[in-house]
Every structure is written in C-alpha cells, then in structure tokens.
Design an enzyme around this catalytic site. Structure first.
Site, short mmCIF file in Angstrom:
data_model
loop_
_atom_site.label_atom_id
_atom_site.label_comp_id
_atom_site.label_asym_id
_atom_site.label_seq_id
_atom_site.Cartn_x
_atom_site.Cartn_y
_atom_site.Cartn_z
N TYR A 146 0.82 -1.19 -0.10
CA TYR A 146 0.12 0.09 -0.02
C TYR A 146 0.83 1.27 -0.05
O TYR A 146 0.70 2.16 -0.89
CB TYR A 146 -1.11 -0.10 1.06
N LYS A 150 0.97 4.21 -2.96
CA LYS A 150 0.93 5.63 -2.81
C LYS A 150 1.71 6.34 -3.07
O LYS A 150 2.01 7.55 -3.59
CB LYS A 150 0.16 5.62 -1.44
#
Length: 241
Positions: A146, A150
């Site tokens: 994750y 990002k």
C-alpha cells in the site's frame, strides 16, 4: 454551484471517499461520471446525484481504458479507487502485490493517461486529483505494498504535472490520514492500534470521508489555479509532529 457546467470522473465512487466526493461535487453543480465495480452502488449514487455510472473492474487494464472511453472528455478526474491487502514484507504474496499495485497505481495511471489524451484532444485544460495517503510518508506495519503504491502515485503526480502543464492540465495529490471508510475500519478497528495513532494527531481525530471530499473540491476549483505538482497532506497535523 461552484462547478456548474463542469463534469468530473470519479473512480472508486461507489463507497467511502469516492462516494462522498461524488455527492459533494454534484451538490456544487458538477455532472458526475462515477466508476465503480459494483452496479448496485452506482445505481444508488445515480439516484442521489443524477449522474452517470460505469461499472468496471479497474484492475483490468482493458476495462479501465474502456471505462474512460465511455466517460468521455470531462473537465476533471479524481482517482479515488483504492484497495489494501494487509501484509508485512516477510509475508508479502504475489497476489497481494498485484491486487494493491494494480488498483492503486496502474489503474490510476491508466485513467490519468486516458483523461489527459481526451482533454488535449478537446483543447486542454482541466485538473486531476490523485488520492494517496500518509502511508506513503510514514512506515506503517503491514502496509508495504500500500505504501509503495501511494508513494509511487505521488511521484507520478509530479511527472504528470510537468508533462501536462503545457496543456493547461493541473495535477495534484491529496494524502489523507486514516479516513473512516470501510477499508480503513479493517486496518484500524483494534483500539490498541488506533488509539496511539490518533494521539499523534494534533487535531485529536481521524478524517471523515467528507473532509477529504472538500479538500478534493478545493484542489479542483479555480481557487487552486496555481497549484500543480503538489501533495497536500490532509492529516490533522500528523506529519508536522
């Protein structure tokens, strides 16, 4: 009616931040084109906003391109679609990596690419907001893919701003703190984990989806006409302390 006469594509619009953004943009006059995997979510959103819904699994590059072609040359794009698989580096799986990177990074790049091509053909102008996360700035356990997705999207945001600026297209990223959506609830439901995290926020709370939606609207608006290539932290002061 700040966005009257404008149109906005919102990915991941069925739930959470995407849905809150769709509702807010519609309330401020925009025509909303919502992209989500779940038809039932889109039908409910269409009733609430009067906008158009496109059902698509953005993890499939072909489906992502087809959805953007169906959406057409809108004024704005908000890349809200996101997912997470809670895995540490030592436990990371190929499937988890592919799921997270496919939605959070590759799909966002494809949607931005197709949006930009359509805008340039239409004469340029417009704006893109990529929703990222403070997880791209701080190391949270079990967020390895994750965080990579990002942080990668923020790097791509700067490149997009450089390349698309000559066409009058602004590109920014918005990095929220923990936002109380269904996805966040899974990661932060344990008080033993969430309480120390909340204590690090000077404002003393996590974000609500509506907080994020209002910041997205600001970045899309003419009030941000000189803002591009920037990452705005919507974090209640978390990154400042």
């Amino acid at each position: 009616m700040q966005f009257e006469g404008k149109s906005v594509i919102i990915t991941g619009a069925g739930k959470g931040i995407g849905r809150a953004t769709a509702l807010l943009m519609a309330a401020r006059g925009a025509r909303v084109v919502a992209i989500s995997r779940t038809r039932a979510d889109l039908d409910g959103l269409a009733r609430d906003t009067g906008g158009h819904g496109i059902a698509a699994d953005l993890s499939d590059p072909g489906a992502a391109r087809a959805a953007m072609a169906q959406a057409g040359a809108c004024d704005f794009l908000v890349n809200c679609a996101g997912t997470n698989v809670l895995e540490s580096l030592l436990d990371m799986t190929d499937a988890g990596y592919d799921t997270v990177m496919g939605i959070n990074l590759r799909a966002a790049l494809i949607c931005a690419q197709e949006f930009a091509r359509a805008r340039i053909t239409a004469g340029g102008g417009g704006a893109i907001v990529n929703v990222t996360s403070i997880a791209g700035h701080r190391g949270f356990p079990d967020h390895v893919c994750y965080a990579a997705s990002k942080a990668g999207l923020e790097g791509a945001t700067r490149v997009m701003a450089r390349e698309l600026g000559p066409h009058g297209i602004r590109v920014t990223a918005l990095a929220p703190t923990v936002t109380m959506t269904e996805l966040a609830a899974e990661a932060w439901s344990d008080p033993a984990k969430s309480a120390p995290m909340m204590a690090r926020h000077p404002l003393g709370r996590f974000a609500e989806a509506e907080d994020v939606a209002r910041a997205i609207a600001l970045l899309l608006s003419d009030d941000a006409a000189m803002v591009t290539g920037a990452v705005l932290a919507l974090d209640g002061g978390f990154l400042a302390v």
